[in-house]
Design a protein around this motif. Structure first.
Motif, short mmCIF file in Angstrom:
data_model
loop_
_atom_site.label_atom_id
_atom_site.label_comp_id
_atom_site.label_asym_id
_atom_site.label_seq_id
_atom_site.Cartn_x
_atom_site.Cartn_y
_atom_site.Cartn_z
N GLU A 159 0.82 -1.21 0.00
CA GLU A 159 0.00 0.00 0.00
C GLU A 159 0.85 1.27 0.00
O GLU A 159 0.52 2.25 0.65
CB GLU A 159 -0.99 -0.01 1.17
CG GLU A 159 -2.03 -1.11 1.09
CD GLU A 159 -2.97 -0.97 -0.12
OE1 GLU A 159 -3.07 0.13 -0.67
OE2 GLU A 159 -3.58 -1.98 -0.51
N TRP A 160 1.94 1.23 -0.76
CA TRP A 160 2.74 2.42 -0.99
C TRP A 160 2.30 3.08 -2.29
O TRP A 160 1.84 2.42 -3.22
CB TRP A 160 4.23 2.05 -1.09
CG TRP A 160 4.92 1.85 0.22
CD1 TRP A 160 4.39 1.33 1.35
CD2 TRP A 160 6.30 2.13 0.49
NE1 TRP A 160 5.34 1.26 2.33
CE2 TRP A 160 6.54 1.75 1.83
CE3 TRP A 160 7.35 2.64 -0.26
CZ2 TRP A 160 7.79 1.89 2.43
CZ3 TRP A 160 8.60 2.78 0.34
CH2 TRP A 160 8.82 2.41 1.67
N SER A 161 2.49 4.39 -2.36
CA SER A 161 2.21 5.10 -3.61
C SER A 161 3.29 4.77 -4.63
O SER A 161 4.40 4.33 -4.29
CB SER A 161 2.20 6.61 -3.36
OG SER A 161 3.51 7.08 -3.08
N ALA A 162 2.98 4.99 -5.90
CA ALA A 162 3.96 4.76 -6.95
C ALA A 162 5.18 5.64 -6.74
O ALA A 162 6.33 5.21 -6.96
CB ALA A 162 3.32 5.05 -8.32
N ALA A 163 4.97 6.88 -6.31
CA ALA A 163 6.09 7.79 -6.09
C ALA A 163 7.02 7.29 -5.00
O ALA A 163 8.26 7.36 -5.13
CB ALA A 163 5.57 9.18 -5.74
N ASP A 164 6.46 6.76 -3.92
CA ASP A 164 7.29 6.26 -2.82
C ASP A 164 8.03 4.99 -3.23
O ASP A 164 9.20 4.80 -2.84
CB ASP A 164 6.42 5.98 -1.59
CG ASP A 164 6.00 7.26 -0.87
OD1 ASP A 164 6.61 8.31 -1.14
OD2 ASP A 164 5.07 7.20 -0.06
N ILE A 165 7.38 4.12 -3.98
CA ILE A 165 8.05 2.91 -4.45
C ILE A 165 9.22 3.28 -5.35
O ILE A 165 10.33 2.74 -5.24
CB ILE A 165 7.06 1.99 -5.20
CG1 ILE A 165 5.99 1.47 -4.25
CG2 ILE A 165 7.80 0.82 -5.85
CD1 ILE A 165 4.84 0.75 -4.94
N ARG A 166 8.98 4.20 -6.27
CA ARG A 166 10.05 4.62 -7.19
C ARG A 166 11.21 5.24 -6.41
O ARG A 166 12.38 4.98 -6.71
CB ARG A 166 9.51 5.60 -8.22
CG ARG A 166 10.53 5.98 -9.28
CD ARG A 166 9.94 6.92 -10.31
NE ARG A 166 8.94 6.27 -11.13
CZ ARG A 166 9.20 5.53 -12.20
NH1 ARG A 166 10.46 5.31 -12.57
NH2 ARG A 166 8.22 4.99 -12.90
N ALA A 167 10.90 6.06 -5.41
CA ALA A 167 11.96 6.69 -4.61
C ALA A 167 12.81 5.63 -3.91
O ALA A 167 14.05 5.72 -3.90
CB ALA A 167 11.35 7.64 -3.59
N ALA A 168 12.17 4.62 -3.33
CA ALA A 168 12.90 3.55 -2.65
C ALA A 168 13.76 2.77 -3.64
O ALA A 168 14.93 2.45 -3.37
CB ALA A 168 11.92 2.61 -1.94
N TRP A 169 13.19 2.47 -4.80
CA TRP A 169 13.92 1.71 -5.82
C TRP A 169 15.14 2.49 -6.30
O TRP A 169 16.23 1.94 -6.46
CB TRP A 169 12.98 1.40 -6.99
CG TRP A 169 13.53 0.41 -7.97
CD1 TRP A 169 13.32 -0.95 -7.98
CD2 TRP A 169 14.37 0.68 -9.11
NE1 TRP A 169 13.99 -1.53 -9.03
CE2 TRP A 169 14.64 -0.55 -9.74
CE3 TRP A 169 14.92 1.86 -9.64
CZ2 TRP A 169 15.43 -0.64 -10.89
CZ3 TRP A 169 15.72 1.76 -10.77
CH2 TRP A 169 15.97 0.53 -11.39
#
Length: 327
Positions: A159-169
């Motif tokens: 349940e993370w946003s796409a923006a947060d997932i991309r930042a982590a990646w």
């Protein structure tokens, strides 16, 4: 049963899997859990989902005892857990125990889960929700270190946003750390936008895999709530009282009645149709099922027979019923 790669990883997970949310410890004891895990495994299921917070850790205990009783080869099954919510508050100074993804919490949370589940390592570990109060880099490094230490094999988000997932990646990529491999979002006929729209670029850009939860919208898509909240159902549990209004949504229950007609034409029931609909999405690595009894699990596994029957024409009929009500 078919098997799909978890995102771009080499790990193969069964297209249908079994989770423990709500049921284990609350509705399902160790004996029943063992029986259902064995039946799922015999049907080809190789992935079993859990979380630290489920039943305040007791869900992990039940699943761990079941694994111990079943004595499966550790190569033959995949197990997950999730971190963020923490366990029951024990003092006024436990601010690093709950609702966080800081390093102190995460590095102790994995040890707690390993102990409760009686495992040497956990295959998949998730950040159960994003944490706005912890730098993403701190969380990424802690999750990556779990893998480096051999306590987990892959990590991802839920349940993370796409923006947060991309930042982590991107942080992991920049620092040569273990990258997030998968996301666990809610996905069903009435909840579609995040999987189908928000994450669209991530599938190609980062190789994101999905282990989706709630294919039956917490039971709404079984049809059992068309006439109210039946005794013994998930909606009747006091801990689930927050979802009762959604389960009794008039328009959605009317849509479920229409879906029942399509399911009958295909030789199944509406729950099987709803699960098959999620399963037919090629972006979904696995659909997590929940069950409080063996007969329910066996019925839900019948969705495998309906998946190939969802032709473009059938999908268009389903969309006409559900898409106007979806978010």
């Amino acid at each position: 049963m078919q098997y799909r790669r978890l995102g771009r990883s080499g790990l193969q997970v069964s297209e249908l899997s079994l989770g423990s949310w709500v049921t284990y410890h609350n509705q399902v004891d160790t004996k029943s859990a063992t029986e259902m895990l064995a039946a799922a495994f015999d049907a080809g299921v190789n992935f079993f989902d859990n979380a630290e917070v489920y039943a305040q850790g007791e869900s992990e205990v039940v699943m761990g005892e079941a694994f111990k009783a079943l004595k499966w080869n550790r190569l033959d099954y995949v197990v997950s857990t999730k971190f963020f919510w923490g366990l029951e508050r024990t003092s006024n100074t436990d601010t690093n125990r709950r609702n966080t993804l800081n390093r102190k919490y995460l590095m102790q949370a994995i040890d707690g889960s390993l102990k409760r589940m009686q495992l040497d390592f956990i295959d998949l570990v998730y950040c159960h929700r994003p944490d706005a109060n912890t730098p993403v880099e701190e969380t990424v490094r802690a999750m990556s270190d779990m893998i480096t230490q051999g306590k987990a094999l892959y990590w991802g988000t839920s349940e993370w946003s796409a923006a947060d997932i991309r930042a982590a990646w991107e942080i992991a990529d920049k620092h040569s750390l273990h990258k997030p491999v998968m996301e666990q979002p809610q996905y069903h006929l009435f909840h579609r936008s995040r999987v189908e729209n928000e994450y669209a670029r991530l599938y190609e850009d980062t190789g994101l895999g999905l282990t989706t939860w709630s294919p039956l919208a917490s039971g709404l898509l079984t049809g059992k709530y068309k006439s109210g909240i039946p005794a013994g159902s998930r909606g009747s549990l006091e801990s689930m009282s927050w979802m009762r209004d959604a389960l009794q949504d008039k328009a959605k229950n009317e849509a479920v009645a229409e879906l029942e007609k399509i399911a009958a034409e295909l030789g199944g029931n509406v729950a099987q149709l709803a699960i098959a609909w999620v399963n037919r999405n090629p972006r979904v690595s696995t659909v997590i099922l929940g069950a409080s009894k063996l007969s329910q699990l066996q019925d839900n596994l019948g969705a495998l027979a309906l998946t190939p029957k969802l032709t473009p024409e059938v999908l268009a009929r389903i969309d006409a019923i559900c898409k106007p009500l979806a978010k």
